[in-house]
Design a protein around this motif. Structure first.
Motif, PDB file in Angstrom:
ATOM      1  N   TYR A 426      55.051  46.103  94.776  1.00 20.48           N
ATOM      2  CA  TYR A 426      56.357  45.640  95.221  1.00 20.48           C
ATOM      3  C   TYR A 426      56.291  45.168  96.666  1.00 20.48           C
ATOM      4  O   TYR A 426      55.452  45.616  97.455  1.00 20.48           O
ATOM      5  CB  TYR A 426      57.386  46.778  95.170  1.00 20.48           C
ATOM      6  N   VAL A 427      57.222  44.297  97.046  1.00 17.64           N
ATOM      7  CA  VAL A 427      57.623  44.116  98.431  1.00 17.64           C
ATOM      8  C   VAL A 427      58.904  44.923  98.575  1.00 17.64           C
ATOM      9  O   VAL A 427      59.829  44.778  97.766  1.00 17.64           O
ATOM     10  CB  VAL A 427      57.876  42.634  98.772  1.00 17.64           C
ATOM     11  N   ARG A 428      58.946  45.783  99.593  1.00 15.77           N
ATOM     12  CA  ARG A 428      60.063  46.717  99.732  1.00 15.77           C
ATOM     13  C   ARG A 428      60.764  46.520 101.074  1.00 15.77           C
ATOM     14  O   ARG A 428      60.143  46.114 102.059  1.00 15.77           O
ATOM     15  CB  ARG A 428      59.574  48.170  99.663  1.00 15.77           C
ATOM     16  N   GLY A 429      62.050  46.856 101.124  1.00 17.74           N
ATOM     17  CA  GLY A 429      62.789  46.929 102.370  1.00 17.74           C
ATOM     18  C   GLY A 429      62.873  48.374 102.824  1.00 17.74           C
ATOM     19  O   GLY A 429      63.012  49.279 102.002  1.00 17.74           O
ATOM     20  N   LEU A 430      62.802  48.607 104.134  1.00 15.81           N
ATOM     21  CA  LEU A 430      62.904  49.953 104.704  1.00 15.81           C
ATOM     22  C   LEU A 430      63.916  49.927 105.835  1.00 15.81           C
ATOM     23  O   LEU A 430      63.758  49.198 106.814  1.00 15.81           O
ATOM     24  CB  LEU A 430      61.536  50.419 105.217  1.00 15.81           C
ATOM     25  N   SER A 431      64.977  50.734 105.704  1.00 11.60           N
ATOM     26  CA  SER A 431      66.042  50.761 106.701  1.00 11.60           C
ATOM     27  C   SER A 431      65.795  51.847 107.736  1.00 11.60           C
ATOM     28  O   SER A 431      64.913  52.695 107.593  1.00 11.60           O
ATOM     29  CB  SER A 431      67.395  51.027 106.024  1.00 11.60           C
ATOM     30  N   LYS A 432      66.600  51.873 108.789  1.00  8.79           N
ATOM     31  CA  LYS A 432      66.429  52.860 109.856  1.00  8.79           C
ATOM     32  C   LYS A 432      66.719  54.271 109.367  1.00  8.79           C
ATOM     33  O   LYS A 432      66.307  55.247 109.994  1.00  8.79           O
ATOM     34  CB  LYS A 432      67.332  52.530 111.043  1.00  8.79           C
TER      35      LYS A 432
END
Length: 483
Positions: A426-432
């Motif tokens: 996957y390409v993933r998003g990571l938030s603060k």
């Protein structure tokens, strides 16, 4: 692969680490939109046809489209006549003329070859790696392309420089002075030592977009992975990906300010990170929630070793000895142990980098031939002004985040993480807040690499790193998925 696998994975996703971002780490990563931040697992992916030929190659969120280009499942020839090699890996994005984008892309090719690919005089005539430069539209339509560096080896990742260059990294120390590496292939045919970083100016035009093919030797001869530059501190930060040994985090101070002279110069100083009060800190092991460390730096006196050899004869220096030569100088002064440091990006005075197999039980020493690091991955952040290092994310299992590799940031500050595992990459998003969500799925199981946003922030370019590689342009309503 069945179509319900991505849904299953999101269902069991857990949120860990980075719940508090106080002090120098406040606002490290921008929070996503409320809908995604509340429950990032509700960003479903669906199979979508490639705008190039209608074949489904990726699963992406609703409203997103993509186009692939430079697909080496069939021969591809660049504008300059180069037969394009595969193994597309790290990549940088720069403004091009008339709203186009200039991409400088690595090709991670190992072992001696009959002849270096491409045009121009190669650094080493028997090395098959290097970079290609591509001018494209924001919809992935190729305008022109050419060889910009050749004769290097295992060009893995690198980094975009704010003065308008791509720094590409050799993830090897092969050379005629070193014995065979993990492939057990002789290095005798090679003509130059490898294990360095090289600068490639970003330009859509071949004459001005050429590397000098001259290594920055003082930045070290080791298994380089990625670099980033912090203009406030004036340091180039470097990650090391050493599979069977502990890896280090380094910084290089060039002799002149590259923001003034417009290039990265050789002849500077190299240092390796050490945790204050902890000799050879085992940072490859599982970290406490929001673990934060004070750091210092130890000098590397001999960053670019050459080893004795006779032309045409196997060198007496083993690959493992050469591979750890630089790191052992740091370890002898207490430098920290990491597991496989790979992707890296700098933003607002903070350097983010991934530890691909970090987060498991700590290793006993500094060597494990089966793979140094027994976890599923960590994301670290180094605050250059304060010298503090923080583990901002640690995976609890492969169904959460599996072997993070290349990373970038969106214009809004969200970290975008590429996975490098054996299936369902996957390409993933990571938030603060330590929230993960899906951006894209590659159903062929090959790794994602080279993620980088176009200068206008509207298109994500990313590679599939395989012998038959390809590059994608992905566009859509990024704000709706918190990127």
């Amino acid at each position: 692969m069945t179509t319900d696998q991505p849904v299953e994975r999101r269902t069991i996703l857990k949120t860990v680490a980075a719940a508090s971002m106080a002090g120098p780490f406040a606002g490290l990563v921008a929070a996503p939109e409320a809908s995604a931040a509340t429950n990032p697992r509700t960003v479903p992916l669906s199979p979508v046809a490639d705008a190039r030929d209608g074949v489904v190659r990726l699963h992406v969120p609703e409203g997103f489209r993509y186009r692939s280009f430079h697909d080496t499942t069939s021969p591809v020839f660049l504008t300059d006549g180069t037969a394009l090699p595969g193994r597309h890996d790290g990549m940088g994005s720069f403004p091009g003329p008339d709203g186009t984008v200039v991409l400088v892309r690595n090709h991670e090719i190992n072992n001696p070859v009959a002849a270096a690919f491409g045009t121009g005089t190669p650094y080493d005539s028997r090395a098959g790696g290097g970079t290609t430069t591509i001018q494209v539209t924001t919809r992935g339509e190729v305008v022109r392309s050419f060889t910009s560096l050749n004769g290097t080896m295992m060009n893995c990742s690198g980094g975009e420089m704010p003065w308008g260059s791509w720094i590409t990294c050799e993830e090897t120390i092969n050379g005629p002075d070193v014995g065979p590496d993990f492939t057990n292939t002789s290095n005798i045919p090679l003509t130059k030592p490898h294990g360095f970083i090289f600068e490639v100016p970003a330009s859509a035009f071949q004459g001005t977009g050429q590397s000098s093919r001259t290594p920055i030797r003082s930045a070290g001869r080791f298994a380089h992975e990625a670099v980033s530059y912090d203009p406030h501190s004036g340091y180039l930060y470097l990650t090391e990906d050493d599979f069977g040994f502990a890896s280090g985090f380094y910084r290089y101070k060039p002799p002149s300010d590259p923001m003034v002279v417009g290039r990265l110069e050789d002849g500077g100083t190299l240092e390796m990170l050490k945790v204050v009060g902890a000799w050879n800190a085992h940072l490859e092991g599982a970290q406490a929630r929001n673990a934060t460390y004070r750091t210092e730096w130890v000098p590397i006196a001999d960053p670019a070793p050459s080893f004795p050899y006779t032309t045409g004869v196997t060198a007496p220096t083993s690959n493992n000895t050469a591979l750890t030569y630089v790191a052992r100088q740091g370890w002898a002064q207490g430098a920290a142990y990491f597991s496989r440091l790979e992707g890296q990006v700098a933003r607002s005075g903070v350097v983010y980098f991934t530890s691909t197999q970090g987060g498991g039980p700590p290793e006993a020493g500094n060597e494990n031939p089966a793979g140094y690091g027994r976890g599923f991955g960590q994301v670290w952040a180094y605050h250059a002004a304060s010298g503090k290092l923080r583990c901002v994310f640690q995976s609890q299992g492969r169904m959460q985040l599996d072997l993070p590799d290349n990373i970038t940031t969106s214009p809004r500050g969200t970290l975008v993480v590429c996975e490098d595992n054996s299936d369902n990459n996957y390409v993933r998003g990571l938030s603060k807040n330590g929230k993960l969500w899906d951006i894209a799925l590659n159903p062929t199981n090959d790794e994602f690499a080279g993620s980088t946003f176009s200068p206008d922030g509207k298109t994500l370019f990313v590679n599939i790193q395989a012998s038959a590689g390809r590059t994608f342009a992905i566009w859509g309503p990024w704000h709706k998925i918190g990127v």
